[in-house]
Design a protein around this motif. Structure first.
Motif, PDB file in Angstrom:
ATOM      1  N   PRO A  92      25.460  47.141  53.707  1.00  0.00           N
ATOM      2  CA  PRO A  92      25.608  45.686  53.862  1.00  0.00           C
ATOM      3  C   PRO A  92      24.266  44.971  53.991  1.00  0.00           C
ATOM      4  O   PRO A  92      24.109  43.843  53.485  1.00  0.00           O
ATOM      5  N   LEU A  93      23.299  45.595  54.641  1.00  0.00           N
ATOM      6  CA  LEU A  93      21.975  44.995  54.782  1.00  0.00           C
ATOM      7  C   LEU A  93      21.288  44.870  53.429  1.00  0.00           C
ATOM      8  O   LEU A  93      20.664  43.849  53.120  1.00  0.00           O
ATOM      9  N   GLU A 110      23.018  42.036  51.368  1.00  0.00           N
ATOM     10  CA  GLU A 110      22.624  40.712  51.858  1.00  0.00           C
ATOM     11  C   GLU A 110      21.185  40.387  51.466  1.00  0.00           C
ATOM     12  O   GLU A 110      20.886  39.275  51.006  1.00  0.00           O
ATOM     13  N   VAL A 162      20.914  39.631  47.712  1.00  0.00           N
ATOM     14  CA  VAL A 162      21.411  38.283  47.409  1.00  0.00           C
ATOM     15  C   VAL A 162      20.374  37.238  47.801  1.00  0.00           C
ATOM     16  O   VAL A 162      20.123  36.269  47.054  1.00  0.00           O
ATOM     17  N   GLU A 163      19.755  37.398  48.968  1.00  0.00           N
ATOM     18  CA  GLU A 163      18.726  36.451  49.400  1.00  0.00           C
ATOM     19  C   GLU A 163      17.544  36.450  48.442  1.00  0.00           C
ATOM     20  O   GLU A 163      17.014  35.382  48.091  1.00  0.00           O
ATOM     21  N   THR A 181      15.376  31.617  53.796  1.00  0.00           N
ATOM     22  CA  THR A 181      15.370  31.652  52.339  1.00  0.00           C
ATOM     23  C   THR A 181      14.978  30.316  51.723  1.00  0.00           C
ATOM     24  O   THR A 181      14.163  30.260  50.800  1.00  0.00           O
TER      25      THR A 181
END
Length: 218
Positions: A8-9, A12, A15-16, A90
Motif C-alpha cells: 500500500p505504501l 500511494e 500515485v503521488e 504533493t
C-alpha cells in the motif's frame, strides 16, 4: 517490513509521483514551449528579430538551468507558499518542479526549432505566410519529433526531481525511500522504490521514443 505492509505504501507513493510529474510536465510544456519559440523568433535572423529581448530571455533561462534542483526548491519556498499556501506535500512540489523544468525544456524546444530547414521557412514566407502562420504551420510541425523527444527527456528529469523532493517532505517514491528505506533502515523498501523508479523511467522513455519515431518525417 512484509510485502503486505509495503505494497500500500508503494502504491500511494507511486500515485503521488505520477501526480507530481503529470501536473508539472503539463505546466512545463504550456510555459516552456512559447518560451522556446520566443528564443528562436526574437533572435537575430529570426522571424521577428528583437536581440535585446532575446538576450534577456536567454539570461533568465540560463540562470534557471544553472541552479541545482535541491537549491532551487529551498530558494523559492516563499514563492511556493504564496502560490499554493504550503511548502510541504504533493501540490507544493509542483511549483519548484515546474520552475526548474521550464528553462530546461525551453532550451530543448529552441534546439529542435533551429534544426528546421530554413528553405522550408523561406518557401512559406514566399507564399505570403505571416509570422504566426510560419510558427504554427511550419516551425512547430517540422520540429514536432524533436519537441516530443524533448518532452520525454523533461519528464524523465522530472521523475528524478520528484525523488529529490522527498528530502523536504514532498511525498512520492523519493519521500518513501528516505522515510522508510534510509531513516528506518528498511532495505526492502529502498530496493522496491529504486526498481519502481527504473521501471517508470524506462516506460516513459520507451513511449516517448516510439511517439517521436511515429512523428518523424524520416
Amino acid at each position: 517490513m512484509t510485502w503486505e505492509e509495503m505494497a500500500p505504501l508503494l502504491v500511494e507513493a507511486t500515485v503521488e509521483t505520477a501526480i507530481m510529474v503529470g501536473w508539472s510536465a503539463l505546466l512545463t510544456v504550456l510555459l516552456g514551449l512559447p518560451l522556446g519559440v520566443a528564443l528562436v523568433v526574437f533572435d537575430r535572423g529570426g522571424l521577428r528579430p528583437l536581440p535585446a529581448l532575446k538576450s534577456v530571455l536567454g539570461m533568465v533561462v540560463n540562470v534557471g538551468r544553472s541552479l541545482p534542483f535541491i537549491v532551487l526548491m529551498i530558494a523559492i519556498i516563499p514563492f511556493t507558499r504564496l502560490v499554493v499556501g504550503t511548502t510541504i506535500g504533493t501540490a507544493a512540489v509542483v511549483v519548484p518542479l515546474t520552475v526548474g523544468a521550464v528553462p530546461f525544456f525551453a532550451r530543448l524546444v529552441e534546439t529542435s526549432l533551429r534544426e528546421v530547414d530554413r528553405d522550408v521557412i523561406q518557401a512559406a514566407q514566399a507564399m505570403g505566410a505571416g509570422r504566426a502562420t510560419v510558427v504554427a504551420k511550419v516551425l512547430l510541425p517540422e520540429a514536432l519529433p524533436g519537441i516530443v523527444a524533448g518532452i520525454t527527456v523533461t519528464v524523465v528529469a522530472l521523475i528524478g526531481y520528484t525523488a529529490m523532493a522527498g528530502t523536504i517532505g514532498g511525498g512520492g517514491l523519493g519521500d518513501l525511500a528516505i522515510r522508510y528505506g534510509y531513516q528506518r533502515f528498511e532495505t526492502g523498501v529502498m530496493v522496491a522504490t529504486v526498481v519502481l523508479l527504473v521501471v517508470i523511467v524506462q516506460l516513459m522513455q520507451s513511449l516517448g521514443d516510439y511517439a517521436a519515431r511515429r512523428l518523424s518525417h524520416k
